[in-house]
Enzyme design. Structure first.
Site, PDB file in Angstrom:
ATOM      1  N   LYS A  22       0.811  -1.090  -0.094  1.00 25.32           N
ATOM      2  CA  LYS A  22       0.124   0.162   0.164  1.00 25.32           C
ATOM      3  C   LYS A  22       0.909   1.321  -0.014  1.00 25.32           C
ATOM      4  O   LYS A  22       0.737   2.016  -0.803  1.00 25.32           O
ATOM      5  CB  LYS A  22      -0.783   0.010   1.225  1.00 25.32           C
ATOM      6  CG  LYS A  22      -1.710   1.254   1.697  1.00 25.32           C
ATOM      7  CD  LYS A  22      -2.498   1.348   2.630  1.00 25.32           C
ATOM      8  CE  LYS A  22      -1.973   1.684   4.241  1.00 25.32           C
ATOM      9  NZ  LYS A  22      -1.047   3.118   4.119  1.00 25.32           N
ATOM     10  N   ASN A  23       1.858   1.168   0.866  1.00 26.71           N
ATOM     11  CA  ASN A  23       2.645   2.350   0.943  1.00 26.71           C
ATOM     12  C   ASN A  23       3.557   2.660  -0.068  1.00 26.71           C
ATOM     13  O   ASN A  23       4.579   3.710  -0.113  1.00 26.71           O
ATOM     14  CB  ASN A  23       3.375   2.426   2.373  1.00 26.71           C
ATOM     15  CG  ASN A  23       2.215   2.606   3.358  1.00 26.71           C
ATOM     16  OD1 ASN A  23       1.164   2.899   3.169  1.00 26.71           O
ATOM     17  ND2 ASN A  23       2.878   2.503   4.808  1.00 26.71           N
ATOM     18  N   ARG A  94      -4.742  10.326   3.645  1.00 23.59           N
ATOM     19  CA  ARG A  94      -3.575  11.305   3.854  1.00 23.59           C
ATOM     20  C   ARG A  94      -2.616  11.210   2.654  1.00 23.59           C
ATOM     21  O   ARG A  94      -2.177  12.129   2.354  1.00 23.59           O
ATOM     22  CB  ARG A  94      -2.837  11.002   5.204  1.00 23.59           C
ATOM     23  CG  ARG A  94      -3.467  11.410   6.405  1.00 23.59           C
ATOM     24  CD  ARG A  94      -2.297  11.160   7.444  1.00 23.59           C
ATOM     25  NE  ARG A  94      -1.139  12.124   7.111  1.00 23.59           N
ATOM     26  CZ  ARG A  94      -1.065  13.470   6.975  1.00 23.59           C
ATOM     27  NH1 ARG A  94      -1.895  14.034   7.692  1.00 23.59           N
ATOM     28  NH2 ARG A  94       0.127  13.700   6.557  1.00 23.59           N
ATOM     29  N   ASP A 118      -4.147  12.833  12.334  1.00 24.22           N
ATOM     30  CA  ASP A 118      -5.249  11.401  12.399  1.00 24.22           C
ATOM     31  C   ASP A 118      -5.081  10.993  13.686  1.00 24.22           C
ATOM     32  O   ASP A 118      -4.492  11.329  14.544  1.00 24.22           O
ATOM     33  CB  ASP A 118      -5.138  10.685  11.140  1.00 24.22           C
ATOM     34  CG  ASP A 118      -3.736  10.178  11.004  1.00 24.22           C
ATOM     35  OD1 ASP A 118      -3.199   9.346  10.076  1.00 24.22           O
ATOM     36  OD2 ASP A 118      -2.996  10.241  11.809  1.00 24.22           O
ATOM     37  N   ASP A 308       4.623   0.849  11.886  1.00 23.12           N
ATOM     38  CA  ASP A 308       3.488   0.156  11.493  1.00 23.12           C
ATOM     39  C   ASP A 308       3.309  -1.256  12.129  1.00 23.12           C
ATOM     40  O   ASP A 308       2.075  -1.712  12.043  1.00 23.12           O
ATOM     41  CB  ASP A 308       3.387   0.120  10.035  1.00 23.12           C
ATOM     42  CG  ASP A 308       3.121   1.555   9.367  1.00 23.12           C
ATOM     43  OD1 ASP A 308       3.482   1.950   8.105  1.00 23.12           O
ATOM     44  OD2 ASP A 308       2.901   2.461  10.106  1.00 23.12           O
ATOM     45  N   LEU A 330       7.958   7.770  16.485  1.00 25.16           N
ATOM     46  CA  LEU A 330       7.589   8.547  15.343  1.00 25.16           C
ATOM     47  C   LEU A 330       6.139   9.076  15.505  1.00 25.16           C
ATOM     48  O   LEU A 330       6.076  10.487  14.939  1.00 25.16           O
ATOM     49  CB  LEU A 330       7.187   7.534  14.075  1.00 25.16           C
ATOM     50  CG  LEU A 330       8.899   7.217  13.307  1.00 25.16           C
ATOM     51  CD1 LEU A 330       9.586   6.466  13.900  1.00 25.16           C
ATOM     52  CD2 LEU A 330       8.568   7.226  11.840  1.00 25.16           C
TER      53      LEU A 330
HETATM   54  C1  EPZ Z   1       4.202   7.087   5.716  1.00 28.03           C
HETATM   55  O1  EPZ Z   1       3.477   8.027   6.374  1.00 28.03           O
HETATM   56  C2  EPZ Z   1       3.264   5.688   6.076  1.00 28.03           C
HETATM   57  N1  EPZ Z   1       2.284   6.065   5.058  1.00 28.03           N
HETATM   58  C3  EPZ Z   1       2.896   5.454   7.406  1.00 28.03           C
HETATM   59  O2  EPZ Z   1       2.152   4.179   7.353  1.00 28.03           O
HETATM   60  C4  EPZ Z   1       4.246   5.213   7.850  1.00 28.03           C
HETATM   61  O3  EPZ Z   1       3.749   4.882   9.358  1.00 28.03           O
HETATM   62  C5  EPZ Z   1       5.191   6.282   8.064  1.00 28.03           C
HETATM   63  O4  EPZ Z   1       5.433   6.613   6.607  1.00 28.03           O
HETATM   64  C6  EPZ Z   1       6.586   5.835   8.950  1.00 28.03           C
HETATM   65  O5  EPZ Z   1       6.966   4.914   8.210  1.00 28.03           O
HETATM   66  C7  EPZ Z   1       2.269   5.990   3.828  1.00 28.03           C
HETATM   67  O6  EPZ Z   1       3.285   5.824   3.177  1.00 28.03           O
HETATM   68  C8  EPZ Z   1       1.079   6.194   3.142  1.00 28.03           C
HETATM   69  P1  EPZ Z   1       6.493  10.460   7.633  1.00 28.03           P
HETATM   70  P2  EPZ Z   1       4.089   9.601   6.392  1.00 28.03           P
HETATM   71  O7  EPZ Z   1       6.318  11.744   6.877  1.00 28.03           O
HETATM   72  O8  EPZ Z   1       4.887   9.964   4.971  1.00 28.03           O
HETATM   73  C9  EPZ Z   1       6.662  14.127  11.045  1.00 28.03           C
HETATM   74  C10 EPZ Z   1       0.037   3.020   7.593  1.00 28.03           C
HETATM   75  O9  EPZ Z   1      -0.271   2.434   8.609  1.00 28.03           O
HETATM   76  N2  EPZ Z   1       6.784  14.937   9.709  1.00 28.03           N
HETATM   77  O10 EPZ Z   1       7.669   9.469   7.625  1.00 28.03           O
HETATM   78  O11 EPZ Z   1       3.130  10.404   6.720  1.00 28.03           O
HETATM   79  C11 EPZ Z   1       5.144  13.232  11.047  1.00 28.03           C
HETATM   80  O12 EPZ Z   1       4.335  14.127  11.807  1.00 28.03           O
HETATM   81  C12 EPZ Z   1       0.830   4.393   7.686  1.00 28.03           C
HETATM   82  O13 EPZ Z   1       0.458   2.289   6.394  1.00 28.03           O
HETATM   83  C13 EPZ Z   1       6.780  16.043  10.043  1.00 28.03           C
HETATM   84  O14 EPZ Z   1       6.918  16.482  11.290  1.00 28.03           O
HETATM   85  O15 EPZ Z   1       5.245   9.491   7.550  1.00 28.03           O
HETATM   86  C14 EPZ Z   1       5.623  12.056  11.787  1.00 28.03           C
HETATM   87  O16 EPZ Z   1       5.684  12.148  13.222  1.00 28.03           O
HETATM   88  C15 EPZ Z   1       0.557   4.988   8.929  1.00 28.03           C
HETATM   89  N3  EPZ Z   1       6.911  17.198   9.117  1.00 28.03           N
HETATM   90  C16 EPZ Z   1       7.020  11.373  11.264  1.00 28.03           C
HETATM   91  O17 EPZ Z   1       7.578  12.894  10.832  1.00 28.03           O
HETATM   92  C17 EPZ Z   1       6.718  16.725   7.716  1.00 28.03           C
HETATM   93  O18 EPZ Z   1       6.809  17.417   6.943  1.00 28.03           O
HETATM   94  C18 EPZ Z   1       7.177  10.538  10.300  1.00 28.03           C
HETATM   95  O19 EPZ Z   1       6.162  10.807   9.204  1.00 28.03           O
HETATM   96  C19 EPZ Z   1       6.600  15.202   7.575  1.00 28.03           C
HETATM   97  C20 EPZ Z   1       6.690  14.328   8.739  1.00 28.03           C
END
Ligand code: EPZ
Length: 431
Positions: A22-23, A94, A118, A308, A330
């Site tokens: 999915k991701n 998202r 979320d 995850d 995270l």
């Molecule tokens: C991806 O989310 C995945 N989703 C998530 O899976 C996964 O948990 C996550 O990566 C971490 O591995 C998809 O790929 C659709 P991040 P993403 O940007 O891209 C902070 C599932 O269950 N952050 O790496 O949103 C953020 O708030 C989902 O399949 C900022 O602060 O994750 C978080 O605390 C859930 N500023 C952390 O970084 C930003 O501009 C990680 O977020 C971007 C992120």
């Protein structure tokens, strides 16, 4: 209302297959916007999120043929693409934010509804915004939409150092940089296998990228890209789900299609808990212990323990022979699941981003509520170790990330069914 009803006690036995991730597939679908013509993806999972992304692309002017049975998705991208991603779709998923980079690069403008937080956390976008601004884009929020406008002549290459290896920001900036003028150096990037999968598709489309798999990606922008064909990398989170389910139930499961090299930390933790984990060449074979040993887990960006799979590590800890600590680094709100696990009789204490868990020989059935994809699947798995019959509500979350979780578990010998109930009946005990 739909719910999943689980009667506990099964020891999972047999084989289950892992579809594409999915991701990854959601970002690969967004990347197709970068080139006019027909991009074809294979091993596409038949999940709700793919349908939402397909609808988003249709509203941008694409023709999308998603064949869930054949696990293919063909996307015909026109010369003129729209630039608006509606709130209705972004709110539902998202990951819609991943059209921001491709649209800004290809169309010169994007209007994407701000997704907001979320169930698992605040989910900032500052790293996406800073990176696009460094490439010369004007980025502002207007009536709930993140609006980006590229400078005349398009985005330009830049040096962008990510303060945190965000998956989403890495993907958006990579997809923006492939059509930017000049060289972009993205440092401190995410290294998840899904990033490599996106790099592979972009290379097949004619992009110039070096540094695959490392923490620095160097991108030399090109004038245009071409459509391509690509098979989606297997879903390591779904594979981890079944591996942990085998360990939690003391079962023996072959997870066909799983890539052990993408799950090193997660599988090591299973071995520490007493499971036998064997790569088989076509997947992994997991033999769960009679009673898991307690294992401390702390989530980290790849190659650390995946956030995850954290709910599954918690469920494993809940039935372990001793105490351990699970730490979430995270997402600050990813322990809502822990409170639902308590409803199944787990003995745990949440303290900020740590949970202290005192393992128990078994759990006891109760109605529970899923708050997100992984929490939902982990509640279904934990209910396999609960004495009695559990009703898991909020199953729409599970469908977003898992193809037919009920059929998969029934195939492994679990007593699980899906049922539709009147809202008034929803929280009544299950017959
Ligand atoms: C991806 O989310 C995945 N989703 C998530 O899976 C996964 O948990 C996550 O990566 C971490 O591995 C998809 O790929 C659709 P991040 P993403 O940007 O891209 C902070 C599932 O269950 N952050 O790496 O949103 C953020 O708030 C989902 O399949 C900022 O602060 O994750 C978080 O605390 C859930 N500023 C952390 O970084 C930003 O501009 C990680 O977020 C971007 C992120």
């Amino acid at each position: 209302m739909e719910r999943i009803v689980v009667t506990g006690g099964a020891v999972l036995e047999g084989e289950v297959e892992v579809p594409g991730a999915k991701n990854s597939v959601l970002k690969l679908m967004a990347a197709s916007l970068l080139a006019e013509g027909r991009t074809v993806l294979r091993d596409v999972p038949g999940i709700v999120d793919v349908r939402i992304m397909a609808e988003l692309l249709r509203r941008l002017g694409c023709v999308v043929e998603h064949d869930a049975a054949a696990r293919t998705c063909a996307i015909d991208v026109p010369a003129e693409v729209g630039h608006r991603a509606d709130y209705e779709l972004v709110r539902a998923m998202r990951a819609s934010i991943s059209v921001l980079g491709p649209l800004t690069a290809r169309v010169g403008r994007a209007d994407v509804a701000v997704p907001g937080g979320d169930a698992i956390g605040s989910r900032g976008l500052d790293l996406h915004v800073e990176g696009l601004r460094a490439m010369g884009a004007d980025v502002h929020v207007d009536h709930g939409y993140l609006v980006t406008e590229a400078p005349a002549g398009g985005l330009r290459g830049a040096e962008v150092a990510l303060a945190f290896p965000s998956v989403g920001a890495t993907e958006n900036l990579l997809m923006a940089a492939v059509l930017a003028r000049g060289r972009t150096v993205l440092s401190g990037v995410a290294r998840e296998p899904e990033i490599d999968d996106l790099v592979d598709l972009l290379l097949a489309m004619g992009a110039r990228i070096s540094g695959r798999g490392g923490s620095e990606l160097v991108v030399d922008g090109v004038d245009a890209l071409s459509p391509a064909e690509h098979a989606v990398v297997p879903d390591r989170v779904v594979a981890g789900t079944w591996a942990y389910a085998a360990a939690i139930t003391g079962g023996r499961v072959h997870v066909r299609g799983a890539r052990p090299e993408h799950l090193v930390m997660a599988l090591d933790k299973l071995r520490e808990a007493g499971a036998e984990v064997e790569p088989t060449g076509t997947g992994i074979l997991v033999q769960g212990p009679d009673r898991p040993r307690p294992v401390d887990v702390a989530t980290l960006p790849y190659p650390g323990f995946p956030t995850d799979l954290q709910p599954f590590a918690l469920a494993l800890a809940a039935v372990a022979d001793g105490s351990c600590v699970v730490t979430e680094n995270l997402f600050e709100a990813r322990f809502r699941f822990a409170h639902e696990l308590e409803r199944l009789g787990a003995d745990l204490v949440v303290d900020g981003h740590h949970v202290l868990v005192r393992g128990r020989p078994g759990l006891s059935a109760a109605p529970v509520e899923a708050s997100d994809i992984r929490a939902g699947a982990a509640l279904v798995v934990a209910a396999l170790r609960a004495e009695g019959t559990t009703a898991v509500h909020g199953v729409g979350h599970v469908d977003r990330g898992y193809e037919d979780v009920v059929a998969a578990l029934r195939g492994l010998g679990a007593d699980v069914r899906r049922e539709v109930v009147e809202p008034a009946e929803a929280l009544l005990p299950v017959d």
